[in-house]
Design an enzyme around this catalytic site. Structure first.
Site, PDB file in Angstrom:
ATOM      1  N   VAL A  84       9.756  13.403  -2.757  1.00  0.00           N
ATOM      2  CA  VAL A  84       9.227  12.673  -3.912  1.00  0.00           C
ATOM      3  C   VAL A  84       7.713  12.850  -3.920  1.00  0.00           C
ATOM      4  CG1 VAL A  84       8.910  10.381  -4.918  1.00  0.00           C
ATOM      5  CG2 VAL A  84      11.070  10.954  -3.745  1.00  0.00           C
ATOM      6  N   GLY A  85       7.151  13.331  -4.990  1.00  0.00           N
ATOM      7  CA  GLY A  85       5.699  13.471  -5.051  1.00  0.00           C
ATOM      8  C   GLY A  85       5.214  13.643  -6.472  1.00  0.00           C
ATOM      9  N   ARG A  92      -0.155   7.173 -11.030  1.00  0.00           N
ATOM     10  CA  ARG A  92      -0.323   5.881 -11.711  1.00  0.00           C
ATOM     11  C   ARG A  92      -0.331   6.018 -13.223  1.00  0.00           C
ATOM     12  NH1 ARG A  92       0.252   6.283  -7.223  1.00  0.00           N
ATOM     13  NH2 ARG A  92      -0.646   5.085  -5.516  1.00  0.00           N
ATOM     14  N   LEU A  96       6.451   8.820 -11.616  1.00  0.00           N
ATOM     15  CA  LEU A  96       7.560   8.518 -10.699  1.00  0.00           C
ATOM     16  C   LEU A  96       8.572   7.591 -11.368  1.00  0.00           C
ATOM     17  CD1 LEU A  96       9.030   8.711  -8.041  1.00  0.00           C
ATOM     18  CD2 LEU A  96       7.640   6.837  -7.182  1.00  0.00           C
ATOM     19  N   THR A  97       8.068   6.629 -12.136  1.00  0.00           N
ATOM     20  CA  THR A  97       8.979   5.694 -12.811  1.00  0.00           C
ATOM     21  C   THR A  97       9.929   6.462 -13.735  1.00  0.00           C
ATOM     22  OG1 THR A  97       7.262   4.033 -12.683  1.00  0.00           O
ATOM     23  CG2 THR A  97       9.068   3.597 -14.211  1.00  0.00           C
ATOM     24  N   SER A 120       7.456   6.737   2.434  1.00  0.00           N
ATOM     25  CA  SER A 120       6.157   7.052   3.039  1.00  0.00           C
ATOM     26  C   SER A 120       5.277   5.804   3.086  1.00  0.00           C
ATOM     27  CB  SER A 120       5.446   8.156   2.250  1.00  0.00           C
ATOM     28  OG  SER A 120       5.278   7.754   0.908  1.00  0.00           O
ATOM     29  N   GLU A 121       5.475   4.916   2.079  1.00  0.00           N
ATOM     30  CA  GLU A 121       4.722   3.661   2.033  1.00  0.00           C
ATOM     31  C   GLU A 121       5.672   2.568   1.576  1.00  0.00           C
ATOM     32  OE1 GLU A 121       0.329   3.894   0.711  1.00  0.00           O
ATOM     33  OE2 GLU A 121       1.465   5.253  -0.567  1.00  0.00           O
ATOM     34  N   TYR A 125       8.964   1.632  -3.414  1.00  0.00           N
ATOM     35  CA  TYR A 125      10.322   1.778  -3.951  1.00  0.00           C
ATOM     36  C   TYR A 125      11.057   0.480  -4.327  1.00  0.00           C
ATOM     37  CZ  TYR A 125       9.829   6.656  -2.690  1.00  0.00           C
ATOM     38  OH  TYR A 125       9.383   7.956  -2.610  1.00  0.00           O
ATOM     39  N   PHE A 405      15.729  12.454   7.232  1.00  0.00           N
ATOM     40  CA  PHE A 405      15.762  13.510   6.226  1.00  0.00           C
ATOM     41  C   PHE A 405      14.555  13.409   5.328  1.00  0.00           C
ATOM     42  CE2 PHE A 405      18.158   9.874   4.677  1.00  0.00           C
ATOM     43  CZ  PHE A 405      17.669   9.663   3.403  1.00  0.00           C
TER      44      PHE A 405
HETATM   45  C1  LIG Z   1      11.411   9.598  -0.212  1.00  0.00           C
HETATM   46  C2  LIG Z   1      10.097  10.278  -0.125  1.00  0.00           C
HETATM   47  O1  LIG Z   1       9.970  11.441  -0.406  1.00  0.00           O
HETATM   48  S1  LIG Z   1       8.750   9.336   0.356  1.00  0.00           S
HETATM   49  C3  LIG Z   1       7.327  10.287  -0.154  1.00  0.00           C
HETATM   50  C4  LIG Z   1       6.684   9.701  -1.387  1.00  0.00           C
HETATM   51  N1  LIG Z   1       5.545  10.549  -1.716  1.00  0.00           N
HETATM   52  C5  LIG Z   1       4.278  10.303  -1.291  1.00  0.00           C
HETATM   53  O2  LIG Z   1       3.984   9.333  -0.630  1.00  0.00           O
HETATM   54  C6  LIG Z   1       3.266  11.346  -1.700  1.00  0.00           C
HETATM   55  C7  LIG Z   1       1.965  10.715  -2.213  1.00  0.00           C
HETATM   56  N2  LIG Z   1       2.171   9.793  -3.336  1.00  0.00           N
HETATM   57  C8  LIG Z   1       2.606  10.200  -4.559  1.00  0.00           C
HETATM   58  O3  LIG Z   1       2.932  11.355  -4.791  1.00  0.00           O
HETATM   59  C9  LIG Z   1       2.666   9.168  -5.669  1.00  0.00           C
HETATM   60  O4  LIG Z   1       1.642   8.223  -5.485  1.00  0.00           O
HETATM   61  C10 LIG Z   1       4.001   8.396  -5.764  1.00  0.00           C
HETATM   62  C11 LIG Z   1       5.133   9.386  -5.947  1.00  0.00           C
HETATM   63  C12 LIG Z   1       4.264   7.558  -4.506  1.00  0.00           C
HETATM   64  C13 LIG Z   1       3.955   7.419  -6.968  1.00  0.00           C
HETATM   65  O5  LIG Z   1       3.898   8.188  -8.165  1.00  0.00           O
HETATM   66  P1  LIG Z   1       3.228   7.611  -9.492  1.00  0.00           P
HETATM   67  O6  LIG Z   1       3.586   8.544 -10.599  1.00  0.00           O
HETATM   68  O7  LIG Z   1       1.824   7.292  -9.259  1.00  0.00           O
HETATM   69  O8  LIG Z   1       4.019   6.241  -9.711  1.00  0.00           O
HETATM   70  P2  LIG Z   1       4.052   5.421 -11.060  1.00  0.00           P
HETATM   71  O9  LIG Z   1       2.820   5.710 -11.858  1.00  0.00           O
HETATM   72  O10 LIG Z   1       5.342   5.620 -11.756  1.00  0.00           O
HETATM   73  O11 LIG Z   1       3.951   3.960 -10.485  1.00  0.00           O
HETATM   74  C14 LIG Z   1       4.786   2.928 -10.846  1.00  0.00           C
HETATM   75  C15 LIG Z   1       4.302   1.670 -10.200  1.00  0.00           C
HETATM   76  O12 LIG Z   1       4.329   1.814  -8.779  1.00  0.00           O
HETATM   77  C16 LIG Z   1       3.026   1.526  -8.258  1.00  0.00           C
HETATM   78  N3  LIG Z   1       2.829   2.445  -7.123  1.00  0.00           N
HETATM   79  C17 LIG Z   1       2.981   3.776  -7.149  1.00  0.00           C
HETATM   80  N4  LIG Z   1       2.706   4.278  -5.940  1.00  0.00           N
HETATM   81  C18 LIG Z   1       2.415   3.231  -5.138  1.00  0.00           C
HETATM   82  C19 LIG Z   1       2.030   3.124  -3.789  1.00  0.00           C
HETATM   83  N5  LIG Z   1       1.905   4.217  -3.029  1.00  0.00           N
HETATM   84  N6  LIG Z   1       1.800   1.905  -3.285  1.00  0.00           N
HETATM   85  C20 LIG Z   1       1.918   0.816  -4.084  1.00  0.00           C
HETATM   86  N7  LIG Z   1       2.243   0.859  -5.396  1.00  0.00           N
HETATM   87  C21 LIG Z   1       2.486   2.069  -5.906  1.00  0.00           C
HETATM   88  C22 LIG Z   1       2.078   1.789  -9.389  1.00  0.00           C
HETATM   89  O13 LIG Z   1       0.866   1.102  -9.220  1.00  0.00           O
HETATM   90  C23 LIG Z   1       2.877   1.296 -10.566  1.00  0.00           C
HETATM   91  O14 LIG Z   1       2.807  -0.115 -10.612  1.00  0.00           O
HETATM   92  P3  LIG Z   1       2.912  -0.898 -12.018  1.00  0.00           P
HETATM   93  O15 LIG Z   1       4.253  -0.528 -12.583  1.00  0.00           O
HETATM   94  O16 LIG Z   1       2.789  -2.322 -11.610  1.00  0.00           O
HETATM   95  O17 LIG Z   1       1.787  -0.353 -12.835  1.00  0.00           O
END
Ligand SMILES: CC(=O)SCCNC(=O)CCNC(=O)[C@H](O)C(C)(C)COP(=O)(O)OP(=O)(O)OC[C@H]1O[C@@H](n2cnc3c(N)ncnc32)[C@H](O)[C@@H]1OP(=O)(O)O
Length: 405
Positions: A84-85, A92, A96-97, A120-121, A125, A405
């Site tokens: 997921v990335g 933001r 991802l949503t 990852s954090e 989710y 995984f």
């Molecule tokens: C299963 C796995 O693969 S785990 C690996 C996940 N990937 C990573 O950690 C790689 C680095 N991070 C990323 O690529 C991105 O930040 C992602 C995928 C985690 C989030 O993607 P985004 O497109 O920014 O998420 P999106 O904009 O849809 O956010 C939706 C909501 O989640 C919140 N959110 C997104 N990421 C995070 C986070 N890391 N911590 C806290 N809140 C978050 C946003 O603030 C938003 O909140 P809101 O609805 O209240 O405004």
């Protein structure tokens, strides 16, 4: 971002671009051609999604076909979510949503009962309905302090990892999915994950245990050989990467084997069940130290009525009415009456109301309703409901997955 910008990636060049984008979000470079040759096989048709913005790929999610053991022993279809990335200049903005919306709907259409992932954090989710459903512990054992150990009852033999993969797979498939939270390893898991699981590009060392009815457990481990630097000894550390046993006797013998490897001072294991009785195996319980307890499985119940129906409940003469809320899959919304003989939708008023991520956390038995209520993470309508729900949802074993995984 709308769902119209999400596409299924079914072409190898798109898969590679998605993999590179994912790695970049983890601050890693692209996979070289060598590893890519087997990584690409993990992309199964229809299971990788890409989000497009400004004409290019800006986000991705993927899943693997798996299965999940639930309390009572049933095994339900489950998608294991990974990779997921979202590109740094597109975070933001709801990418991802939008991906989650499409992915969860696709799981539902496939007939999955659940989805799981490793986060990852912890802040990401919950909003999509995933709740922490199992934890693992990291332990170290000081070999100099172990004291008296029991005697082995079977035979443990070393095998070459390459020769042994089929043996391991066979044993693994007899042992998992069994404990609630254990999952099936999909085709390709062994080739793609084994080296990463053991944290080295070198092959792990493997030992197989046999008892009266044949091979019944294995351990894969790596040894950091230590050394002698600038007048100081750096003792060797053995790390248990993967240990599965079909019987308690096999479990004892495999641990005795790794605890008996010469020239090692410390044995560590990073992903073990929190209820594994290592402190009782060694003579001096303080030789065993819990270094960390970490969230492992994030569970998303995709089909709530089916998930509730597939697990069993304790034989107590009581019921509880749960009200479930699901913002992403509203067909799960509603009230369910749970009793010893099963679960039904009901028009009765809920006695306890919870979001689907919290239901994921109590489902396998990791979180109790009482603790969820104490932390105000469920809405208690009838004050007797958490205790009644806990009696019904009680499980004999602590949930654990054990497959990264
Ligand atoms: C299963 C796995 O693969 S785990 C690996 C996940 N990937 C990573 O950690 C790689 C680095 N991070 C990323 O690529 C991105 O930040 C992602 C995928 C985690 C989030 O993607 P985004 O497109 O920014 O998420 P999106 O904009 O849809 O956010 C939706 C909501 O989640 C919140 N959110 C997104 N990421 C995070 C986070 N890391 N911590 C806290 N809140 C978050 C946003 O603030 C938003 O909140 P809101 O609805 O209240 O405004």
């Amino acid at each position: 971002m709308t769902t119209h910008d999400i596409r299924v990636l079914d072409d190898e060049s798109d898969h590679r671009a998605a993999h590179t984008l994912f790695r970049r979000t983890l601050h890693r470079g692209p996979a070289p051609d060598g590893p890519w040759a087997f990584l690409r096989d993990a992309y199964e048709p229809g299971r990788a999604l890409g989000a497009y913005g400004d004409g290019g790929l800006v986000g991705t999610v993927q899943s693997f076909p798996s299965s999940l053991a639930v309390p009572g022993g049933a095994v339900v279809p489950m998608s294991a979510v990974s990779r997921v990335g979202v590109r740094a200049d597109w975070t933001r903005r709801g990418v991802l949503t939008a991906l989650q919306r499409v992915q969860l709907r696709s799981f539902r259409e496939r007939g999955d009962v659940a989805a799981t992932l490793r986060a990852s954090e912890a802040g990401i989710y919950g909003r999509y309905g995933y709740g922490v459903a199992s934890r693992f512990r990291k332990v170290t054992i000081d070999r100099l302090r172990m004291g008296a150990l029991p005697k082995p009852t079977g035979r443990v033999r070393s095998v070459s990892a390459a020769d042994g993969t089929d043996v391991l797979r066979e044993i693994f498939e007899q042992v998992s999915p069994v404990r609630p939270g254990t999952i099936g390893r999909w085709p390709g898991w062994w080739a793609q994950n084994y080296a990463r699981v053991v944290g080295t590009d070198e092959e792990p060392q493997v030992a197989v245990r046999s008892g009266e009815s044949g091979d019944d457990g294995y351990v894969a481990y790596v040894v950091d050989s230590g050394g002698h630097d600038d007048g100081e000894d750096r003792p060797a550390t053995l790390t248990v990467a993967d240990l599965w046993a079909r019987t308690p006797e096999a479990w004892v013998d495999l641990w005795l084997f790794v605890l008996g490897v010469d020239l090692v001072r410390t044995v560590t294991a990073a992903d073990r069940p929190v209820d594994e009785p290592l402190e009782w195996l060694v003579g001096d319980r303080r030789a065993v130290r819990t270094v960390d307890v970490v969230d492992e499985t994030w569970l998303r119940l995709v089909d709530v009525p089916e998930a509730l129906a597939r697990r069993t409940y304790a034989p107590v003469d009581d019921t509880v009415v749960l009200g479930v809320r699901d913002a992403f899959l509203p067909e799960n919304d509603g009230a369910y009456v749970v009793g010893r003989s099963g679960v039904e939708r009901t028009s009765a008023a809920p006695e306890l109301v919870l979001d689907v991520d919290r239901l994921g956390s109590v489902y396998l038995g990791d979180l109790s309703f009482a603790d969820a209520a104490a932390a105000r993470r469920v809405e208690v309508v009838d004050p007797t409901a958490p205790a009644r729900a806990d009696r019904l949802f009680a499980t004999a074993e602590v949930p654990w997955c054990g497959t990264f995984f």
